[in-house]
Scaffold this motif. Structure first.
Motif, PDB file in Angstrom:
ATOM      1  N   ARG A 273       0.834  -1.200   0.000  1.00 21.77           N
ATOM      2  CA  ARG A 273       0.000   0.000   0.000  1.00 21.77           C
ATOM      3  C   ARG A 273       0.871   1.253   0.000  1.00 21.77           C
ATOM      4  O   ARG A 273       0.645   2.181  -0.792  1.00 21.77           O
ATOM      5  CB  ARG A 273      -0.904  -0.011   1.234  1.00 21.77           C
ATOM      6  CG  ARG A 273      -1.844   1.181   1.336  1.00 21.77           C
ATOM      7  CD  ARG A 273      -2.677   1.084   2.618  1.00 21.77           C
ATOM      8  NE  ARG A 273      -3.741   2.065   2.605  1.00 21.77           N
ATOM      9  CZ  ARG A 273      -3.601   3.337   2.977  1.00 21.77           C
ATOM     10  NH1 ARG A 273      -2.418   3.752   3.396  1.00 21.77           N
ATOM     11  NH2 ARG A 273      -4.618   4.165   2.933  1.00 21.77           N
ATOM     12  N   ASN A 274       1.850   1.295   0.866  1.00 17.63           N
ATOM     13  CA  ASN A 274       2.763   2.431   0.932  1.00 17.63           C
ATOM     14  C   ASN A 274       3.576   2.570  -0.347  1.00 17.63           C
ATOM     15  O   ASN A 274       3.813   3.674  -0.845  1.00 17.63           O
ATOM     16  CB  ASN A 274       3.714   2.283   2.125  1.00 17.63           C
ATOM     17  CG  ASN A 274       2.991   2.369   3.447  1.00 17.63           C
ATOM     18  OD1 ASN A 274       1.934   2.978   3.538  1.00 17.63           O
ATOM     19  ND2 ASN A 274       3.561   1.765   4.480  1.00 17.63           N
ATOM     20  N   LEU A 275       4.004   1.439  -0.879  1.00 20.59           N
ATOM     21  CA  LEU A 275       4.798   1.439  -2.104  1.00 20.59           C
ATOM     22  C   LEU A 275       4.008   2.023  -3.270  1.00 20.59           C
ATOM     23  O   LEU A 275       4.521   2.831  -4.048  1.00 20.59           O
ATOM     24  CB  LEU A 275       5.249   0.012  -2.425  1.00 20.59           C
ATOM     25  CG  LEU A 275       6.306  -0.150  -3.515  1.00 20.59           C
ATOM     26  CD1 LEU A 275       7.610   0.504  -3.080  1.00 20.59           C
ATOM     27  CD2 LEU A 275       6.525  -1.640  -3.804  1.00 20.59           C
ATOM     28  N   VAL A 276       2.734   1.632  -3.369  1.00 16.87           N
ATOM     29  CA  VAL A 276       1.879   2.097  -4.462  1.00 16.87           C
ATOM     30  C   VAL A 276       1.634   3.602  -4.352  1.00 16.87           C
ATOM     31  O   VAL A 276       1.789   4.344  -5.333  1.00 16.87           O
ATOM     32  CB  VAL A 276       0.532   1.339  -4.459  1.00 16.87           C
ATOM     33  CG1 VAL A 276      -0.489   2.050  -5.344  1.00 16.87           C
ATOM     34  CG2 VAL A 276       0.734  -0.091  -4.940  1.00 16.87           C
TER      35      VAL A 276
ATOM     36  N   SER B 116       4.872   5.653  -5.030  1.00 21.38           N
ATOM     37  CA  SER B 116       5.322   5.495  -6.418  1.00 21.38           C
ATOM     38  C   SER B 116       4.479   6.318  -7.382  1.00 21.38           C
ATOM     39  O   SER B 116       5.003   7.019  -8.264  1.00 21.38           O
ATOM     40  CB  SER B 116       5.277   4.017  -6.824  1.00 21.38           C
ATOM     41  OG  SER B 116       6.115   3.235  -6.012  1.00 21.38           O
ATOM     42  N   VAL B 117       3.172   6.239  -7.207  1.00 21.24           N
ATOM     43  CA  VAL B 117       2.271   6.960  -8.103  1.00 21.24           C
ATOM     44  C   VAL B 117       2.440   8.471  -7.944  1.00 21.24           C
ATOM     45  O   VAL B 117       2.492   9.217  -8.926  1.00 21.24           O
ATOM     46  CB  VAL B 117       0.804   6.545  -7.837  1.00 21.24           C
ATOM     47  CG1 VAL B 117      -0.156   7.441  -8.616  1.00 21.24           C
ATOM     48  CG2 VAL B 117       0.591   5.094  -8.231  1.00 21.24           C
TER      49      VAL B 117
ATOM     50  N   GLY C 171       3.925  13.397 -10.320  1.00 15.29           N
ATOM     51  CA  GLY C 171       4.410  14.743 -10.027  1.00 15.29           C
ATOM     52  C   GLY C 171       5.639  15.126 -10.808  1.00 15.29           C
ATOM     53  O   GLY C 171       5.697  16.189 -11.434  1.00 15.29           O
ATOM     54  N   ILE C 172       6.660  14.258 -10.801  1.00 17.45           N
ATOM     55  CA  ILE C 172       7.911  14.574 -11.491  1.00 17.45           C
ATOM     56  C   ILE C 172       7.751  14.468 -12.995  1.00 17.45           C
ATOM     57  O   ILE C 172       8.329  15.243 -13.766  1.00 17.45           O
ATOM     58  CB  ILE C 172       9.037  13.645 -11.002  1.00 17.45           C
ATOM     59  CG1 ILE C 172       9.276  13.870  -9.497  1.00 17.45           C
ATOM     60  CG2 ILE C 172      10.329  13.886 -11.771  1.00 17.45           C
ATOM     61  CD1 ILE C 172      10.229  12.872  -8.876  1.00 17.45           C
TER      62      ILE C 172
END
Length: 444
Positions: free
Chosen positions: A388-391, A394-395, A400-401
């Motif tokens: 959950r944290n990874l998703v 990452s998104v 954003g960048i």
């Protein structure tokens, strides 16, 4: 905890007031003038409105919170998006940026009203570290290319062979890059090797040393300083006078979603400041008052032509180092900033700062912004073994960048940092497992 030399309501002597107020003004000076330089606005207006916003903040917080309000770095990219960017270093449509900043101020006011009626827990629940930290990283990393371009390249006139017309082109300059490097390493040295008051103002000191080096190698033109008068009126931007007041979807979606980040920054500053001065500012004078002060300061700033405001960590650092917490010293710094904004030669001198100096300091500054987001993840023990944290992170980072944009119509789009912040909040609310999170802003 060390006993303060001057507590919140204690009055300093005249000499103490003058010297300590100058110290606070210098601490915020470099960062406050850097923002308008990067987005093509008036540094004089940034100084003037920082003083006004700080006085407003002190009034609304009942002279209980010794915080200084300066230009917010979180809005650099949004201002450029809302106003259409820069042309020859000048903002193409500064009125749009002012309208967006006013909307930000109004949003702060609405949030403050809701907190006043319902408490602050709901705000902290939708802004956990796993959302806020990656968005903070985006703020820094999305501007990385801009910083490096400012450090290495200069704009020159060149001949377009296809059309035969003279056009502006960006070309590499070794001489200017050395200026950026001198500025960068000077700021690094003051940040790392100095532990006294000098460590609280590395941006200003880096700019000064980089500027001196630029003068020595002959890339600074003092003509404008010689021609400037000692007293000069800042460049006001009044709606209905200097630009037409019209709210568009582009302005709204470029600026307002960034409140997700700046509110988190505000809460963090209030908690850190509270620890420094041994007060609980979340409860007294209350988070709603400090947010309202920040928002009204931003609104009034934009109403006359200044950038959005935020409480400054640099000045919190000065409080921690000096153990002088008096609000009268902060008030004195605000008055000095207002006075300084009317000194024409000083403002003209600021305008002569080479782009390479700003680029060098921006490399460090934007990197620190990104790293502070990473530090938030580490300090809150965010587990990236949890998908959950990874998703979520990452998104947020890639949207954003990468500059992703949601085009609803030709005139209505949400993009980059704003889109990343919105998507992050939605993912946090919708994905399972949210109840297991611990919010970094909860008081220990």
């Amino acid at each position: 905890m060390s006993k303060p030399l001057l507590d919140i309501r204690e009055r300093p002597s005249t000499i103490q007031l003058i010297t300590l107020s100058f110290q606070h003004m210098f601490a915020m000076f470099g960062a406050t003038i850097l923002v308008p330089k990067l987005v093509g606005l008036s540094p004089a207006m940034a100084l003037l409105t920082s003083g006004i916003a700080t006085i407003v903040f002190l009034l609304i917080t009942q002279f209980k919170v010794p915080a200084y309000l300066g230009s917010s770095f979180a809005f650099i990219a949004p201002i450029l998006v809302a106003s259409g960017g820069l042309e020859n270093g000048q903002n193409m449509n500064p009125g749009n940026a002012m309208i967006g900043a006013m909307l930000v101020g109004v949003t702060y006011g609405i949030v403050a009203l809701i907190i006043w009626k319902t408490g602050y827990k709901w705000l902290m629940n939708i802004l956990p570290p796993i959302v806020v930290a990656p968005v903070i990283m985006v703020i820094g990393l999305a501007l990385a290319g801009t910083a490096v371009d400012m450090a290495m390249n200069i704009t020159v006139e060149t001949l377009d062979e296809a059309t035969g017309e003279t056009v502006l082109a960006s070309v590499y300059s070794f001489k200017h890059f050395t200026v950026a490097l001198v500025t960068l390493f000077a700021a690094i040295i003051f940040t790392v090797y100095f532990k006294n008051i000098l460590s609280a103002m590395p941006i200003l000191l880096g700019i000064v040393i980089g500027y001196i080096y630029a003068v020595l190698i002959g890339i600074v033109d003092f003509t404008a300083v010689k021609e400037a008068s000692w007293l000069a009126m800042p460049d006001f931007l009044i709606p209905g006078v200097h630009y037409e007041f019209a709210i568009t979807s582009t302005i709204f979606w470029a600026m307002v979603p960034i409140v997700i980040v700046t509110l988190s920054e505000h809460i963090g500053h209030q908690l850190v400041l509270g620890k420094v001065v041994n007060r609980n500012y979340i409860k007294d004078p209350g988070l709603h008052r400090s947010i309202l002060g920040d928002g009204l300061g931003t609104f009034l700033s934009a109403l006359i032509g200044g950038p959005p405001k935020t409480t400054y960590g640099e000045n919190i650092g000065v409080l921690a180092i000096t153990r002088v917490y008096s609000v009268y010293v902060i008030l004195g710094a605000a008055v000095l900033a207002i006075i300084f904004s009317f000194i024409g030669k000083a403002m003209a001198l600021i305008q002569t700062i080479p782009t390479a100096v700003l680029g060098g300091i921006s490399i460090l500054l934007f990197g620190i912004i990104a790293s502070s987001g990473l530090r938030m993840l580490v300090e809150n023990n965010i587990d990236f073994g949890n998908n959950r944290n990874l998703v979520i992170s990452s998104v947020i980072l890639v949207i954003g960048i990468g500059g992703a944009a949601f085009h609803f119509t030709s005139a209505f789009k949400v993009e980059g940092m704003a889109l990343a912040a919105i998507v992050g909040v939605l993912l946090n609310l919708l994905l399972p497992g949210r109840e297991k999170e611990v919010n970094s802003f909860e008081e220990k």
